[in-house]
Design a protein around this motif. Structure first.
Motif, PDB file in Angstrom:
ATOM      1  N   HIS A 153       0.863  -1.191   0.000  1.00 47.30           N
ATOM      2  CA  HIS A 153       0.000   0.000   0.000  1.00 47.30           C
ATOM      3  C   HIS A 153       0.894   1.232   0.000  1.00 47.30           C
ATOM      4  CE1 HIS A 153      -3.563   2.466   0.934  1.00 47.30           C
ATOM      5  NE2 HIS A 153      -2.756   3.137   1.753  1.00 47.30           N
ATOM      6  N   LEU A 154       0.666   2.111  -0.961  1.00 53.97           N
ATOM      7  CA  LEU A 154       1.463   3.332  -1.103  1.00 53.97           C
ATOM      8  C   LEU A 154       0.526   4.515  -1.278  1.00 53.97           C
ATOM      9  CD1 LEU A 154       4.286   4.638  -1.445  1.00 53.97           C
ATOM     10  CD2 LEU A 154       4.066   4.228  -3.898  1.00 53.97           C
ATOM     11  N   GLU A 155       0.720   5.546  -0.451  1.00 53.67           N
ATOM     12  CA  GLU A 155      -0.098   6.759  -0.525  1.00 53.67           C
ATOM     13  C   GLU A 155       0.814   7.949  -0.763  1.00 53.67           C
ATOM     14  OE1 GLU A 155      -3.362   9.348   2.092  1.00 53.67           O
ATOM     15  OE2 GLU A 155      -2.669   7.373   2.772  1.00 53.67           O
ATOM     16  N   LEU A 156       0.505   8.706  -1.827  1.00 56.70           N
ATOM     17  CA  LEU A 156       1.301   9.859  -2.219  1.00 56.70           C
ATOM     18  C   LEU A 156       0.415  11.100  -2.246  1.00 56.70           C
ATOM     19  CD1 LEU A 156       3.161   8.295  -5.302  1.00 56.70           C
ATOM     20  CD2 LEU A 156       3.865   8.228  -2.907  1.00 56.70           C
ATOM     21  N   ARG A 157       1.036  12.245  -2.038  1.00 56.42           N
ATOM     22  CA  ARG A 157       0.360  13.536  -2.193  1.00 56.42           C
ATOM     23  C   ARG A 157       1.321  14.464  -2.914  1.00 56.42           C
ATOM     24  NH1 ARG A 157      -3.945  16.234  -0.277  1.00 56.42           N
ATOM     25  NH2 ARG A 157      -4.487  14.494   1.101  1.00 56.42           N
ATOM     26  N   GLY A 158       0.819  15.094  -3.977  1.00 58.53           N
ATOM     27  CA  GLY A 158       1.704  15.928  -4.773  1.00 58.53           C
ATOM     28  C   GLY A 158       0.956  16.949  -5.586  1.00 58.53           C
ATOM     29  N   GLN A 159       1.710  17.672  -6.397  1.00 57.06           N
ATOM     30  CA  GLN A 159       1.165  18.703  -7.279  1.00 57.06           C
ATOM     31  C   GLN A 159       0.264  18.040  -8.320  1.00 57.06           C
ATOM     32  OE1 GLN A 159       1.965  19.713 -10.630  1.00 57.06           O
ATOM     33  NE2 GLN A 159       1.065  21.733 -10.534  1.00 57.06           N
ATOM     34  N   PRO A 160      -0.939  18.585  -8.585  1.00 60.40           N
ATOM     35  CA  PRO A 160      -1.901  17.880  -9.449  1.00 60.40           C
ATOM     36  C   PRO A 160      -1.353  17.500 -10.816  1.00 60.40           C
ATOM     37  CG  PRO A 160      -2.994  19.685  -8.309  1.00 60.40           C
ATOM     38  CD  PRO A 160      -1.532  19.811  -7.993  1.00 60.40           C
ATOM     39  N   ASP A 161      -0.633  18.408 -11.486  1.00 60.45           N
ATOM     40  CA  ASP A 161      -0.105  18.072 -12.809  1.00 60.45           C
ATOM     41  C   ASP A 161       0.893  16.913 -12.730  1.00 60.45           C
ATOM     42  OD1 ASP A 161      -1.639  20.053 -13.902  1.00 60.45           O
ATOM     43  OD2 ASP A 161      -0.057  21.563 -13.883  1.00 60.45           O
ATOM     44  N   TRP A 162       1.739  16.923 -11.704  1.00 60.72           N
ATOM     45  CA  TRP A 162       2.709  15.828 -11.559  1.00 60.72           C
ATOM     46  C   TRP A 162       2.003  14.514 -11.259  1.00 60.72           C
ATOM     47  CZ3 TRP A 162       4.427  12.050  -8.406  1.00 60.72           C
ATOM     48  CH2 TRP A 162       5.709  11.542  -8.646  1.00 60.72           C
ATOM     49  N   ILE A 163       0.996  14.555 -10.398  1.00 62.24           N
ATOM     50  CA  ILE A 163       0.237  13.343 -10.079  1.00 62.24           C
ATOM     51  C   ILE A 163      -0.464  12.805 -11.318  1.00 62.24           C
ATOM     52  CG2 ILE A 163      -1.756  12.492  -8.793  1.00 62.24           C
ATOM     53  CD1 ILE A 163       0.666  12.683  -7.064  1.00 62.24           C
ATOM     54  N   ASN A 164      -1.013  13.683 -12.146  1.00 63.69           N
ATOM     55  CA  ASN A 164      -1.681  13.230 -13.373  1.00 63.69           C
ATOM     56  C   ASN A 164      -0.693  12.557 -14.325  1.00 63.69           C
ATOM     57  OD1 ASN A 164      -4.200  14.159 -12.542  1.00 63.69           O
ATOM     58  ND2 ASN A 164      -3.890  16.185 -13.431  1.00 63.69           N
ATOM     59  N   ARG A 165       0.497  13.134 -14.465  1.00 60.86           N
ATOM     60  CA  ARG A 165       1.501  12.493 -15.332  1.00 60.86           C
ATOM     61  C   ARG A 165       1.950  11.154 -14.750  1.00 60.86           C
ATOM     62  NH1 ARG A 165       3.496  17.869 -15.461  1.00 60.86           N
ATOM     63  NH2 ARG A 165       5.112  17.302 -13.956  1.00 60.86           N
ATOM     64  N   PHE A 166       2.058  11.070 -13.431  1.00 62.38           N
ATOM     65  CA  PHE A 166       2.507   9.833 -12.794  1.00 62.38           C
ATOM     66  C   PHE A 166       1.463   8.725 -12.943  1.00 62.38           C
ATOM     67  CE2 PHE A 166       2.818   7.031  -9.113  1.00 62.38           C
ATOM     68  CZ  PHE A 166       4.147   6.657  -9.168  1.00 62.38           C
ATOM     69  N   ARG A 167       0.202   9.047 -12.677  1.00 61.69           N
ATOM     70  CA  ARG A 167      -0.819   8.005 -12.745  1.00 61.69           C
ATOM     71  C   ARG A 167      -1.145   7.604 -14.176  1.00 61.69           C
ATOM     72  NH1 ARG A 167      -6.253   9.706 -13.332  1.00 61.69           N
ATOM     73  NH2 ARG A 167      -6.493  11.940 -13.701  1.00 61.69           N
ATOM     74  N   ALA A 168      -0.789   8.442 -15.162  1.00 60.35           N
ATOM     75  CA  ALA A 168      -1.023   8.066 -16.556  1.00 60.35           C
ATOM     76  C   ALA A 168      -0.138   6.905 -16.990  1.00 60.35           C
ATOM     77  CB  ALA A 168      -0.784   9.278 -17.462  1.00 60.35           C
ATOM     78  N   LYS A 169       0.950   6.640 -16.247  1.00 63.01           N
ATOM     79  CA  LYS A 169       1.870   5.560 -16.607  1.00 63.01           C
ATOM     80  C   LYS A 169       1.679   4.320 -15.752  1.00 63.01           C
ATOM     81  CE  LYS A 169       5.528   7.963 -15.827  1.00 63.01           C
ATOM     82  NZ  LYS A 169       6.965   8.313 -15.699  1.00 63.01           N
ATOM     83  N   LEU A 170       0.703   4.302 -14.852  1.00 62.73           N
ATOM     84  CA  LEU A 170       0.544   3.162 -13.966  1.00 62.73           C
ATOM     85  C   LEU A 170       0.143   1.902 -14.720  1.00 62.73           C
ATOM     86  CD1 LEU A 170      -1.194   4.765 -10.849  1.00 62.73           C
ATOM     87  CD2 LEU A 170       1.185   4.048 -11.101  1.00 62.73           C
ATOM     88  N   ALA A 171      -0.772   2.032 -15.671  1.00 61.94           N
ATOM     89  CA  ALA A 171      -1.196   0.858 -16.441  1.00 61.94           C
ATOM     90  C   ALA A 171      -0.027   0.271 -17.226  1.00 61.94           C
ATOM     91  CB  ALA A 171      -2.346   1.229 -17.376  1.00 61.94           C
ATOM     92  N   LEU A 172       0.799   1.136 -17.824  1.00 57.57           N
ATOM     93  CA  LEU A 172       1.961   0.662 -18.564  1.00 57.57           C
ATOM     94  C   LEU A 172       2.986   0.024 -17.638  1.00 57.57           C
ATOM     95  CD1 LEU A 172       3.473   0.464 -21.230  1.00 57.57           C
ATOM     96  CD2 LEU A 172       4.368   2.763 -20.833  1.00 57.57           C
ATOM     97  N   ASP A 173       3.185   0.596 -16.451  1.00 55.47           N
ATOM     98  CA  ASP A 173       4.116  -0.002 -15.494  1.00 55.47           C
ATOM     99  C   ASP A 173       3.646  -1.390 -15.062  1.00 55.47           C
ATOM    100  OD1 ASP A 173       5.575   2.281 -15.681  1.00 55.47           O
ATOM    101  OD2 ASP A 173       4.828   3.167 -13.812  1.00 55.47           O
ATOM    102  N   ALA A 174       2.336  -1.516 -14.832  1.00 49.17           N
ATOM    103  CA  ALA A 174       1.813  -2.826 -14.436  1.00 49.17           C
ATOM    104  C   ALA A 174       1.971  -3.851 -15.556  1.00 49.17           C
ATOM    105  CB  ALA A 174       0.347  -2.695 -14.032  1.00 49.17           C
ATOM    106  N   ALA A 175       1.733  -3.428 -16.796  1.00 49.65           N
ATOM    107  CA  ALA A 175       1.890  -4.350 -17.932  1.00 49.65           C
ATOM    108  C   ALA A 175       3.350  -4.754 -18.114  1.00 49.65           C
ATOM    109  CB  ALA A 175       1.348  -3.700 -19.202  1.00 49.65           C
TER     110      ALA A 175
END
Length: 328
Positions: A153-175
């Protein structure tokens, strides 16, 4: 462009006039031209008769030709000048919809193989830490990759634009890690009203505190009255600080986004696997057996000292009874 055309026409006419003058001054054609243009001698007139006036020669100089050509070009240019388009009507600006201040929270669940789950979670945590506290901060991180309940379990808090760029790659990282994304959820909370109420309340409290402070400066108040005013000012300042803290908290929630990632084990325990019920039942049986064994160990650890003490007391009592003689 118009000046270039005028200069070109003037040059062409000047060259033409020079060519005609050169041709008229040499060769047979020039002689024929001079012969035709020459004025024949008039026959003698009888005495007493007045001679008719000599005809006037119509000679057009090259300069005159150039002026006429320039006038014609100007007239054509004025006729061919583009007509100015009609003025565009002013566009009325429509009122813009007010922008709501929303605090966003994102939740993702990744199904990752056991051998890659710890590595992927560490990479995500390191990416946040290396970005710096201005862009991302790790709120909490916990994982267990060895026991029966494997996951992280990982919980992050950050700048909205950075969080959006980070979460956009989660599906690719999992694949890339041999897994997939099982869950993606976005939650937004409109805190516009709360921020407005906190800001208005803090301003009102500050104004009221200033007015009471002005009253305190007046002469003639008793000590009890001054103490009452001090208590009221302290209460107002406490309320103002609480409202300002609430406003800053809401503002920080709007200016940042929360991202929660759950890492689950992939493979036979995957949700889409047909063997999941059997594996889940075996896992529950193992947990139940281990739980019962743990309970027995706990009870034994509690009863062992009591049993030892009780056994020692019983043995001593028995020995004493054997030594005591029985009366006849």
């Amino acid at each position: 462009m118009r000046k270039a055309i005028l200069l070109a026409c003037a040059g062409a006419m000047a060259l033409s006039a020079c060519g005609q003058a050169t041709d008229g001054g040499s060769g047979e054609n020039g002689y024929q031209s001079r012969t035709d243009n020459a004025v024949a001698p008039e026959p003698p007139q009888p005495a007493g008769v007045a001679a008719p006036p000599a005809p006037k020669l119509q000679v057009r100089a090259p300069a005159r030709r150039m002026e006429e050509a320039i006038e014609r070009i100007n007239a054509n240019a004025e006729r061919e000048a583009p007509v100015a388009p009609p003025p565009i009507a002013a566009i009325r600006a429509e009122p813009v919809m007010p922008v709501a201040r929303i605090a966003y929270a994102f939740t993702y669940a990744l199904a990752i193989p056991k051998e890659r789950g710890a590595q992927l979670m560490s990479e995500h945590e390191y990416t946040c830490v290396s970005a710096g506290p201005e862009l991302c901060q790790v709120v909490s991180a916990e994982a267990d990759w060895t026991s029966g309940r494997i996951g992280g379990h990982l919980e992050l808090r950050g700048q909205p634009d950075w969080i959006n760029r980070f979460r956009a790659k989660l599906a690719l990282d999992a694949a890339n890690a041999g897994g997939r994304m099982d869950e993606a959820r976005t939650q937004g909370e409109d805190v516009t009203r709360g921020m407005d109420e906190a800001a208005t309340g803090a301003a009102t409290t500050a104004t009221l505190a200033d007015r009471i402070s002005d009253l305190q400066q007046r002469q003639g108040a008793t000590m009890a009255q001054r103490m009452q005013i001090e208590r009221e000012l302290a209460e107002l300042y406490r309320l103002q600080n609480a409202q300002e803290i609430a406003l800053r908290e809401l503002n920080s929630r709007v200016q940042s986004a929360r991202l929660t990632i759950d890492y689950r084990e992939n493979g036979v325990m995957a949700a889409s696997s047909p063997t999941r019920p059997v594996a889940k039942a075996l896992e529950n049986a193992m947990h139940l057996s281990m739980g019962m064994l743990a309970a027995l160990i706990t009870v034994s650890s509690l009863l062992a000292p009591i049993g030892l003490v009780g056994g020692a007391v019983w043995w001593i009592v028995r020995r004493l009874r054997r030594r005591t003689p029985v009366p006849a």
